[in-house]
Design a protein around this motif. Sequence first.
Motif, PDB file in Angstrom:
ATOM      1  N   SER A  63      11.927  11.531 -15.445  1.00  0.00           N
ATOM      2  CA  SER A  63      10.727  12.366 -15.461  1.00  0.00           C
ATOM      3  C   SER A  63       9.884  12.216 -14.208  1.00  0.00           C
ATOM      4  N   LYS A  64      10.224  11.230 -13.371  1.00  0.00           N
ATOM      5  CA  LYS A  64       9.401  10.950 -12.197  1.00  0.00           C
ATOM      6  C   LYS A  64      10.066  11.393 -10.900  1.00  0.00           C
ATOM      7  N   LYS A  65      11.288  11.870 -10.981  1.00  0.00           N
ATOM      8  CA  LYS A  65      11.974  12.306  -9.766  1.00  0.00           C
ATOM      9  C   LYS A  65      11.283  13.538  -9.200  1.00  0.00           C
ATOM     10  N   GLY A  66      11.113  13.538  -7.896  1.00  0.00           N
ATOM     11  CA  GLY A  66      10.535  14.701  -7.244  1.00  0.00           C
ATOM     12  C   GLY A  66       9.108  14.471  -6.757  1.00  0.00           C
ATOM     13  N   ARG A  67       8.236  13.998  -7.633  1.00  0.00           N
ATOM     14  CA  ARG A  67       6.840  13.808  -7.227  1.00  0.00           C
ATOM     15  C   ARG A  67       6.543  12.383  -6.769  1.00  0.00           C
ATOM     16  N   PHE A  68       7.381  11.439  -7.157  1.00  0.00           N
ATOM     17  CA  PHE A  68       7.162  10.036  -6.827  1.00  0.00           C
ATOM     18  C   PHE A  68       8.287   9.539  -5.926  1.00  0.00           C
ATOM     19  N   THR A  69       7.928   8.768  -4.913  1.00  0.00           N
ATOM     20  CA  THR A  69       8.924   8.200  -4.010  1.00  0.00           C
ATOM     21  C   THR A  69       8.612   6.729  -3.773  1.00  0.00           C
ATOM     22  N   ILE A  70       9.586   5.882  -4.013  1.00  0.00           N
ATOM     23  CA  ILE A  70       9.430   4.451  -3.766  1.00  0.00           C
ATOM     24  C   ILE A  70      10.085   4.121  -2.435  1.00  0.00           C
ATOM     25  N   SER A  71       9.484   3.187  -1.716  1.00  0.00           N
ATOM     26  CA  SER A  71      10.046   2.741  -0.447  1.00  0.00           C
ATOM     27  C   SER A  71       9.629   1.303  -0.225  1.00  0.00           C
ATOM     28  N   ASP A  73       9.076  -1.907   2.998  1.00  0.00           N
ATOM     29  CA  ASP A  73       9.052  -2.342   4.387  1.00  0.00           C
ATOM     30  C   ASP A  73       9.449  -3.817   4.387  1.00  0.00           C
ATOM     31  N   ASN A  74      10.664  -4.079   4.821  1.00  0.00           N
ATOM     32  CA  ASN A  74      11.148  -5.458   4.798  1.00  0.00           C
ATOM     33  C   ASN A  74      10.396  -6.354   5.777  1.00  0.00           C
ATOM     34  N   ALA A  75       9.840  -5.773   6.804  1.00  0.00           N
ATOM     35  CA  ALA A  75       9.157  -6.573   7.827  1.00  0.00           C
ATOM     36  C   ALA A  75       7.945  -7.295   7.272  1.00  0.00           C
ATOM     37  N   ASP A  76       7.230  -6.651   6.342  1.00  0.00           N
ATOM     38  CA  ASP A  76       6.057  -7.312   5.789  1.00  0.00           C
ATOM     39  C   ASP A  76       6.089  -7.406   4.270  1.00  0.00           C
ATOM     40  N   ASN A  77       7.282  -7.292   3.720  1.00  0.00           N
ATOM     41  CA  ASN A  77       7.464  -7.487   2.265  1.00  0.00           C
ATOM     42  C   ASN A  77       6.510  -6.624   1.444  1.00  0.00           C
ATOM     43  N   THR A  78       6.473  -5.361   1.758  1.00  0.00           N
ATOM     44  CA  THR A  78       5.594  -4.439   1.047  1.00  0.00           C
ATOM     45  C   THR A  78       6.414  -3.309   0.440  1.00  0.00           C
ATOM     46  N   VAL A  79       6.085  -2.993  -0.786  1.00  0.00           N
ATOM     47  CA  VAL A  79       6.719  -1.875  -1.490  1.00  0.00           C
ATOM     48  C   VAL A  79       5.663  -0.794  -1.698  1.00  0.00           C
ATOM     49  N   TYR A  80       6.075   0.441  -1.534  1.00  0.00           N
ATOM     50  CA  TYR A  80       5.144   1.556  -1.629  1.00  0.00           C
ATOM     51  C   TYR A  80       5.550   2.514  -2.746  1.00  0.00           C
ATOM     52  N   LEU A  81       4.560   3.212  -3.257  1.00  0.00           N
ATOM     53  CA  LEU A  81       4.824   4.312  -4.180  1.00  0.00           C
ATOM     54  C   LEU A  81       4.011   5.511  -3.693  1.00  0.00           C
ATOM     55  N   GLN A  82       4.715   6.489  -3.164  1.00  0.00           N
ATOM     56  CA  GLN A  82       4.078   7.732  -2.729  1.00  0.00           C
ATOM     57  C   GLN A  82       4.049   8.689  -3.903  1.00  0.00           C
ATOM     58  N   MET A  83       2.862   9.191  -4.214  1.00  0.00           N
ATOM     59  CA  MET A  83       2.693  10.089  -5.352  1.00  0.00           C
ATOM     60  C   MET A  83       2.101  11.403  -4.860  1.00  0.00           C
ATOM     61  N   ASN A  84       2.807  12.484  -5.089  1.00  0.00           N
ATOM     62  CA  ASN A  84       2.377  13.807  -4.660  1.00  0.00           C
ATOM     63  C   ASN A  84       2.172  14.718  -5.861  1.00  0.00           C
ATOM     64  N   GLY A  85       1.396  15.766  -5.659  1.00  0.00           N
ATOM     65  CA  GLY A  85       1.178  16.720  -6.733  1.00  0.00           C
ATOM     66  C   GLY A  85       0.642  16.065  -7.983  1.00  0.00           C
ATOM     67  N   LEU A  86      -0.339  15.190  -7.809  1.00  0.00           N
ATOM     68  CA  LEU A  86      -0.826  14.422  -8.945  1.00  0.00           C
ATOM     69  C   LEU A  86      -1.464  15.321  -9.999  1.00  0.00           C
ATOM     70  N   GLU A  87      -1.252  14.916 -11.244  1.00  0.00           N
ATOM     71  CA  GLU A  87      -1.770  15.643 -12.397  1.00  0.00           C
ATOM     72  C   GLU A  87      -2.706  14.735 -13.181  1.00  0.00           C
ATOM     73  N   VAL A  88      -3.564  15.348 -13.980  1.00  0.00           N
ATOM     74  CA  VAL A  88      -4.503  14.562 -14.784  1.00  0.00           C
ATOM     75  C   VAL A  88      -3.752  13.539 -15.632  1.00  0.00           C
ATOM     76  N   GLU A  89      -2.565  13.921 -16.096  1.00  0.00           N
ATOM     77  CA  GLU A  89      -1.750  13.037 -16.937  1.00  0.00           C
ATOM     78  C   GLU A  89      -1.219  11.819 -16.184  1.00  0.00           C
ATOM     79  N   ASP A  90      -1.344  11.807 -14.876  1.00  0.00           N
ATOM     80  CA  ASP A  90      -0.917  10.651 -14.088  1.00  0.00           C
ATOM     81  C   ASP A  90      -1.985   9.555 -14.049  1.00  0.00           C
TER      82      ASP A  90
END
Length: 127
Positions: A63-71, A73-90
């Motif tokens: 249900s999260k494919k398309g609007r959410f992207t995980i990535s 950065d190994n250099a600084d041990n950081t994980v990201y969650l990019q969220m686009n087209g956010l909805e009130v239900e998010d």
Amino acid sequence: QVQLVESGGGLVQAGGSLRLSCAASGRSVRNSLMGWFRRSAGKEREFIAAITWYGGREYYADSKKGRFTISRDNADNTVYLQMNGLEVEDTAIYYCAASQRITHTQPKGVPNKYDYWGQGTQVTVSS
């Protein structure tokens, strides 16, 4: 031990975007599968996505494919969650988690298979 600190939450209008960050530290952090979950008021914790440090293999809840992207950065041990087209239900508290037990053949979205959790960051989407 693994320590996780989320950031990047806030208030955003529907249709907007946010990028959450998870700073991971600890001696065994690179042995972990990293995941993002969320919990909305009155609901169970919900899996969003997970990623491996080595190879950056990504896994998503259907249900999260398309609007959410995980990535990551190994250099600084950081994980990201990019969220686009956010909805009130998010609207929810978003959590970063690390698992050292989930194998490559097991489901990635089971919360009790994750060993470490961050404190969460609030995301509020207004209409």
